[in-house]
Scaffold this active site. Structure first.
Site, PDB file in Angstrom:
ATOM      1  N   GLY A  14       1.094  -1.099  -0.201  1.00 52.64           N
ATOM      2  CA  GLY A  14       0.284   0.162  -0.147  1.00 52.64           C
ATOM      3  C   GLY A  14       0.756   1.221   0.085  1.00 52.64           C
ATOM      4  O   GLY A  14       1.454   1.054   0.269  1.00 52.64           O
TER       5      GLY A  14
ATOM      6  N   GLY B 170       0.801   5.615   1.106  1.00 49.22           N
ATOM      7  CA  GLY B 170      -0.480   7.146   1.298  1.00 49.22           C
ATOM      8  C   GLY B 170       0.089   8.010   1.604  1.00 49.22           C
ATOM      9  O   GLY B 170       1.356   8.132   0.392  1.00 49.22           O
TER      10      GLY B 170
ATOM     11  N   PHE C  29       1.796   9.506   3.280  1.00 50.36           N
ATOM     12  CA  PHE C  29       2.771   9.087   4.470  1.00 50.36           C
ATOM     13  C   PHE C  29       4.345   9.167   3.819  1.00 50.36           C
ATOM     14  O   PHE C  29       5.205   8.928   3.838  1.00 50.36           O
ATOM     15  CB  PHE C  29       2.797   8.100   5.400  1.00 50.36           C
ATOM     16  CG  PHE C  29       4.074   8.062   6.757  1.00 50.36           C
ATOM     17  CD1 PHE C  29       3.869   9.040   7.829  1.00 50.36           C
ATOM     18  CD2 PHE C  29       4.856   7.251   6.009  1.00 50.36           C
ATOM     19  CE1 PHE C  29       4.817   8.572   8.903  1.00 50.36           C
ATOM     20  CE2 PHE C  29       6.174   7.399   8.103  1.00 50.36           C
ATOM     21  CZ  PHE C  29       5.797   8.056   9.492  1.00 50.36           C
ATOM     22  N   GLY C  30       3.965   7.443   2.751  1.00 53.80           N
ATOM     23  CA  GLY C  30       4.766   6.260   2.405  1.00 53.80           C
ATOM     24  C   GLY C  30       4.271   5.065   1.462  1.00 53.80           C
ATOM     25  O   GLY C  30       2.958   4.939   2.190  1.00 53.80           O
ATOM     26  N   PRO C  31       5.048   4.260   1.199  1.00 57.40           N
ATOM     27  CA  PRO C  31       5.471   3.152   0.950  1.00 57.40           C
ATOM     28  C   PRO C  31       4.818   2.787   1.980  1.00 57.40           C
ATOM     29  O   PRO C  31       5.469   2.617   3.518  1.00 57.40           O
ATOM     30  CB  PRO C  31       6.012   2.946  -0.278  1.00 57.40           C
ATOM     31  CG  PRO C  31       7.387   3.250   0.264  1.00 57.40           C
ATOM     32  CD  PRO C  31       6.777   4.776   0.565  1.00 57.40           C
ATOM     33  N   VAL C  32       3.739   1.311   2.135  1.00 57.76           N
ATOM     34  CA  VAL C  32       3.529   0.567   2.641  1.00 57.76           C
ATOM     35  C   VAL C  32       4.357  -1.149   2.428  1.00 57.76           C
ATOM     36  O   VAL C  32       3.819  -1.291   1.428  1.00 57.76           O
ATOM     37  CB  VAL C  32       2.718   0.385   4.010  1.00 57.76           C
ATOM     38  CG1 VAL C  32       2.294  -0.872   4.508  1.00 57.76           C
ATOM     39  CG2 VAL C  32       2.157   1.799   4.318  1.00 57.76           C
TER      40      VAL C  32
ATOM     41  N   LYS D 263       5.271   1.139   7.344  1.00 53.32           N
ATOM     42  CA  LYS D 263       5.310   1.903   7.160  1.00 53.32           C
ATOM     43  C   LYS D 263       6.961   3.284   6.890  1.00 53.32           C
ATOM     44  O   LYS D 263       7.142   3.123   8.291  1.00 53.32           O
ATOM     45  CB  LYS D 263       4.539   3.043   7.914  1.00 53.32           C
ATOM     46  CG  LYS D 263       3.520   4.238   7.113  1.00 53.32           C
ATOM     47  CD  LYS D 263       1.989   3.786   8.356  1.00 53.32           C
ATOM     48  CE  LYS D 263       1.165   5.168   7.489  1.00 53.32           C
ATOM     49  NZ  LYS D 263       0.586   6.006   8.600  1.00 53.32           N
TER      50      LYS D 263
ATOM     51  N   ASP E 229      -9.274  11.834  10.022  1.00 54.12           N
ATOM     52  CA  ASP E 229      -8.796  11.414   8.650  1.00 54.12           C
ATOM     53  C   ASP E 229      -9.924  10.156   8.203  1.00 54.12           C
ATOM     54  O   ASP E 229      -8.687   9.130   7.880  1.00 54.12           O
ATOM     55  CB  ASP E 229      -7.882  11.373   8.140  1.00 54.12           C
ATOM     56  CG  ASP E 229      -7.707  10.973   6.641  1.00 54.12           C
ATOM     57  OD1 ASP E 229      -8.178  10.904   5.797  1.00 54.12           O
ATOM     58  OD2 ASP E 229      -6.237  10.631   6.499  1.00 54.12           O
TER      59      ASP E 229
END
Length: 516
Positions: free
Chosen positions: A204, A206, A208-211, A225, A322
């Site tokens: 995933g 978002g 914030f960055g990649p997971v 994360k 959120d």
């Protein structure tokens, strides 16, 4: 034809137009706003991938908040706390950046990076250092004195340089790690668990960055994360999530196992959710059939209980800000867990609402008073939950939904269908063989009560749970939802003539403009 170079470094190519008796601009350069010299002022950093493009370096704040909010960044930034040269010898590493302008500097080609740090530490005027030569792993010493100007993030495909900025002890990674109430993981162990952050392990991504999916040496599966250096979110969101989730314990909240603060890396390690997120199921034509009505109703109740804990039963009153389908993760039993607390706000016991100039969240889930006025309260989360309830029942996204006949959004469509006694027609088609009539109608009605335009009309989370769980409970009739509007048929035809899906960023900023 003529070329004009102005004081900011902008170059225009102009052509005389006899008809209009004036100069017409053929093109201007640079196309990249970060190429303008000093765009973000002293101690600021520029990145075209972020909005706004300028931000202060960690440990610095804008000299003029008003000018900064008006997107006039040339005044630059100053330290948020005074630098005590004798006590602080820490440096913050900026990875892959264009080096500051060579205004006041010193070069020593014979030093290595370790010697360079030691030399800079001895001199209270030395504010940053880096390799003077980046070839073959780097060599030499380049030191800056005074403010650093004209730093920008460099795209990963180009070769940026690592620059070390002098910081107070409380802003260096080593000190901040000591204040974290979580297990700290070694970067090498996280890299090994994710196969060195391999692209194939990404599950995933978002704001914030990649997971990544990872397997620790203990054979425990985890979700990793990683804060991206091009992320629209940053250090404050990282700290916020660490501080909040470490103190929260509830079966419907995601579990944070630990974090990693090493070099420039900021990483969060969560329990792994094998069934991904709620939006992965309910908005997919085939996978939506896997979530039968009873499981969806259980998910609704689980989300509501998680929010009740945040608003009322936890040590701190927390507003998530959120809440959306992609932030509801599902475990092996398809039980919901609320995730992503990077934007959450803590309220005091006496606080009822707060106002912010920077509105962050996701379009389609924001309450009207928050999106327009920046007003935050527990009713902001209640609105987001109402949107979720209607999406779960209908299998349709609120963002981008447009009815072919009436040209309004999902909230308006649901309200009109409820008012006409046709609420069952909202139901996702795959639920025809599994739904319970009173539960589905109750889910729609409670959802509409939650998305009412005025926050005082919306129920609290304790009322929401009571209404959802009790068939005999009497419910009030919902009023018109927020953001209810009829759209013109012209707009709708244009919107439906393309097969492209509408995307939106996770954050929007409202800027108050003042004349200068």
């Amino acid at each position: 034809m003529r070329l004009v170079l102005d004081h900011s470094g902008s170059l225009e190519r102009l052509l005389w137009n006899d008809k209009n008796s004036g100069w017409a601009a053929l093109y201007s350069m640079p196309y990249d706003p970060c190429d303008i010299y000093g765009q973000c002022g002293a101690n600021g950093i520029c990145s075209v991938s972020k909005k706004p493009i300028c931000e202060c370096l960690e440990g610095f704040v804008p000299k003029s908040q008003k000018e900064w909010e008006a997107h006039n960044w040339t005044g630059g930034c100053m330290r948020s706390s005074q630098l005590d040269c004798q006590k602080s010898k820490g440096f913050m590493k900026l990875v892959g950046v264009k080096v500051p302008d060579l205004l006041e500097f010193q070069v020593n080609k014979s030093m290595n990076l370790t010697d360079c740090e030691a030399e800079c530490s001895k001199n209270c005027s030395c504010m940053a250092y880096s390799n003077s030569n980046i070839s073959q792993g780097g060599s030499g010493c380049l030191m800056w004195y005074g403010n650093v100007v004209d730093i920008r993030l460099v795209a990963e495909e180009y070769r940026g340089r690592d620059v070390y900025i002098r910081m107070p002890a409380t802003n260096t990674g080593q000190e901040s790690a000591e204040n974290i109430e979580l297990p700290l993981y070694d970067l090498a162990a996280i890299a090994a668990a994710t196969n060195n952050f391999c692209q194939e392990n990404i599950i995933g991504e978002g704001g914030f960055g990649p997971v990544y999916k990872g397997n620790l040496s203990t054979e425990e599966e985890v979700a990793v994360k990683r804060l991206s250096k091009n992320s629209g979110q940053g250090v404050e969101q990282f700290k916020n999530e660490v501080d909040l989730i470490a103190k929260l314990q509830h079966r419907n909240l995601i579990g944070l196992l630990g974090c990693c603060i090493q070099e420039q890396e900021r990483i969060l390690i969560y329990e792994y959710m094998p069934n991904k997120s709620l939006d992965y199921f309910i908005f997919d034509h085939q996978r939506s059939a896997l979530l039968r009505w009873q499981k969806r109703y259980d998910i609704v109740l689980g989300i509501a209980r998680g929010l009740l804990y945040l608003h009322q039963d936890s040590k701190f009153q927390i507003i998530h800000r959120d809440l959306k389908a992609s932030n509801i993760l599902l475990d092996r039993g398809l039980n919901p867990k609320i995730s992503d607390f990077g934007l959450a706000r803590i309220f005091g016991d006496d606080d009822r609402e707060a106002t912010t100039k920077r509105v962050v969240g996701t379009f389609g889930y924001m309450s009207p008073e928050y999106a327009i006025d920046g007003t935050i309260s527990i009713k902001s989360d209640v609105f987001s939950l109402g949107v979720l309830l209607l999406e779960i029942a209908s299998g349709k996204k609120n963002r981008g939904f447009c009815h072919t006949d009436r040209y309004h959004n999902l909230l308006g469509h649901a309200w009109l269908m409820w008012s006409e006694g046709r609420a069952l027609e909202l139901m996702d088609e795959c639920l025809k063989d599994s739904y319970v009539t009173w539960e589905l109608l109750r889910c729609v009605q409670v959802g509409l009560l939650c998305v009412q335009n005025f926050p005082e009309d919306r129920p609290t989370m304790s009322c929401v749970i009571f209404m959802l769980a009790n068939e005999e409970a009497m419910l009030p009739q919902p009023k018109q939802p927020g953001f209810f509007s009829e759209r013109s048929s012209t707009i709708n035809e244009n919107a439906t003539s393309t097969s492209k899906e509408i995307y939106t960023e996770n954050a929007v900023t409202i800027t108050m403009l003042d004349g200068r």
